[in-house]
Design an enzyme around this catalytic site. Structure first.
Site, PDB file in Angstrom:
ATOM      1  CB  THR A 186      -8.949  -3.098  -0.563  1.00 24.70           C
ATOM      2  OG1 THR A 186      -7.993  -4.115  -1.028  1.00 24.70           O
ATOM      3  CG2 THR A 186     -10.007  -3.528  -0.159  1.00 24.70           C
ATOM      4  CB  VAL A 214      -5.258   0.282  -9.646  1.00 17.72           C
ATOM      5  CG1 VAL A 214      -6.171   0.334 -10.867  1.00 17.72           C
ATOM      6  CG2 VAL A 214      -3.734   0.795  -9.923  1.00 17.72           C
ATOM      7  NE  ARG A 231       0.551  -4.255 -18.500  1.00 21.83           N
ATOM      8  CZ  ARG A 231       1.188  -3.597 -17.437  1.00 21.83           C
ATOM      9  NH1 ARG A 231       2.529  -3.500 -17.609  1.00 21.83           N
ATOM     10  NH2 ARG A 231       0.335  -3.084 -16.617  1.00 21.83           N
ATOM     11  CB  CYS A 284       0.794   3.791 -15.398  1.00 17.13           C
ATOM     12  SG  CYS A 284       1.967   2.997 -14.529  1.00 17.13           S
ATOM     13  CD  GLN A 296       7.368   5.373 -13.932  1.00 20.29           C
ATOM     14  OE1 GLN A 296       8.343   5.224 -15.191  1.00 20.29           O
ATOM     15  NE2 GLN A 296       6.394   4.513 -13.397  1.00 20.29           N
ATOM     16  N   GLY A 337       2.310   4.621  -8.383  1.00 17.99           N
ATOM     17  CA  GLY A 337       2.627   3.653  -9.239  1.00 17.99           C
ATOM     18  C   GLY A 337       2.991   2.343  -8.532  1.00 17.99           C
ATOM     19  NE  ARG A 367       8.229   4.317  -8.514  1.00 17.57           N
ATOM     20  CZ  ARG A 367       7.320   3.790  -9.461  1.00 17.57           C
ATOM     21  NH1 ARG A 367       6.337   4.428  -9.951  1.00 17.57           N
ATOM     22  NH2 ARG A 367       7.526   2.694  -9.887  1.00 17.57           N
ATOM     23  CG  HIS A 377       3.789   7.821 -13.739  1.00 13.00           C
ATOM     24  ND1 HIS A 377       3.736   7.706 -12.630  1.00 13.00           N
ATOM     25  CD2 HIS A 377       3.591   6.625 -14.231  1.00 13.00           C
ATOM     26  CE1 HIS A 377       3.768   6.614 -12.156  1.00 13.00           C
ATOM     27  NE2 HIS A 377       3.393   5.721 -13.179  1.00 13.00           N
ATOM     28  CG  ASN A 385       0.411   7.228 -11.527  1.00 10.38           C
ATOM     29  OD1 ASN A 385       0.077   8.292 -11.324  1.00 10.38           O
ATOM     30  ND2 ASN A 385       0.306   6.003 -10.440  1.00 10.38           N
TER      31      ASN A 385
END
Ligand code: NAP
Length: 329
Positions: free
Chosen positions: A9, A12, A97, A126, A153, A157, A227, A234, A307
């Site tokens: 939902t 992304v 990551r 991103c 950005q 995001g 931002r 972005h 992004n």
């Protein structure tokens, strides 16, 4: 393939469903997953309605692949549970990551490192993905010494809460704040939390993830992440110092020939990438390619991408496509 979309939902997650459908990913069973507050609601996929499941239900359904975009703490808790039942998790959060036992993948660059044993695979940040898409082919050709990147950005995001904040500010309505300050008519030099060295976590992601994806710790990177009140994608100004000298035409040609990159670079026709036009597209757009006249072997460029697409959903689905095509799931 039985596919779970965790965070279905969210900003992304919704694009993930769209990209899976658009690319005709072989989904035989879809399991949309979100928080308890959304369980029982429905999402649409290829004209059919699917009921949102809880995390526990989804684990019990043993999907072949789970595409995660529900935040770091959920990934840390649940990715191992899915992996235990044999699911391959591709995770969009920052949770895994930099874990040395996990691969950080941009398919065009390093998917060849994936094996059947990789049960939790990390999708990069991103702003890193669009940067390394342009850096990787140039690094191979000229050897990158140092990169100076500044980002502009999109609020998408930060997720749905940030989009709501901007909408409220447009209408002059009070509501929940995703940022510490108004974002409408503003630029906030603060993406993610501050670290002890004075940089933000977003800035350090650009530094650390770039080295990991390029498989080269000698590449120096310094970043400033900002931002801005934009929704389409972005943008980044990037200054790259190479070991070797280059020809500008060759740089354009190399980028032009790189799958996933579109060069938009013609000052005669005012052609350059912009987030308004990158929105909804899967490519990374590069323009304003010019020699840095203040330093040898150095080039400046402007890189833009959606992004939510290449920066998140598209890259995740491309990893899943690679796993399927190479029989790694
Ligand atoms: N936005 C981007 O450009 C971008 C890019 C790369 C990576 N990411 C990463 O992707 C993740 C999601 O970002 P987003 O922008 O899509 O955020 P978002 O719009 O706020 O969506 C968050 C999603 O996570 C779900 N969720 C929240 N708590 C949950 C729980 N306890 N159990 C299961 N699901 C839960 C939400 O479900 P409910 O609707 O039920 O609350 C929603 O579907 C984050 O880790 C983010 O860092 C985002």
């Amino acid at each position: 393939m039985k596919i779970a979309v965790v965070g279905a939902t969210g900003m992304v997650g919704e694009i993930m469903l769209k990209v899976l459908a658009e690319r005709n990913f072989p989904v035989t069973e879809l399991i949309p997953v979100a928080s308890e507050k959304s369980v029982g609601k429905e999402v649409e996929f290829k004209g059919k309605k699917y009921t949102i499941k809880s995390m526990e239900e989804a684990v019990m359904m043993k999907p072949d692949i789970a595409l995660f975009s529900a935040g770091g703490s959920i990934s840390l808790e649940y990715a191992p549970k899915f992996a235990e039942v044999g699911t391959t998790v591709i995770d969009n959060s920052s949770a895994w990551r930099m874990d040395p036992t996990k691969k950080l993948i941009v398919p065009e660059i390093n998917a060849d490192s994936l094996t059947k044993e990789d049960k939790i695979i990390a999708n990069p940040n991103c702003s890193t993905i669009q940067l390394v898409m342009a850096l990787s082919p140039l690094h191979k050709q000229y050897g990158i010494k140092r990169v100076v990147v500044s980002t502009y950005q999109s609020i998408t995001g930060t997720g749905v809460k940030a989009v709501k904040q901007l909408e409220n500010e447009y209408k002059d309505v009070k509501g929940d704040m995703a940022y510490n300050y108004p974002i409408h008519r503003n630029a906030i030099p603060h993406c993610d939390v501050f670290e002890d060295n004075g940089y933000t976590k977003e800035e350090m992601k650009l530094v650390k993830e770039t080295k990991k994806i390029l498989r080269d710790d000698t590449v120096l990177v310094t970043a400033t992440a900002v931002r801005i009140p934009v929704v389409g994608g972005h943008s980044e100004t990037v200054n790259i110092e190479f070991e070797k000298d280059f020809d500008l035409g060759d740089i354009r040609q190399i980028l032009h020939q790189t799958p996933g990159i579109t060069v938009q670079d013609n000052t005669d026709t005012n052609t350059y990438p912009m987030p308004l036009y990158a929105e909804g597209k899967d490519d990374v757009f590069v323009g304003r390619i010019r020699r840095d006249e203040s330093q040898k072997n150095t080039v400046n460029m402007w890189i833009v991408a959606d992004n939510l697409r290449k920066g998140a959903a598209t890259n995740t689905v491309q990893i899943a496509e690679y796993l399927v095509a190479n029989k790694l799931v």
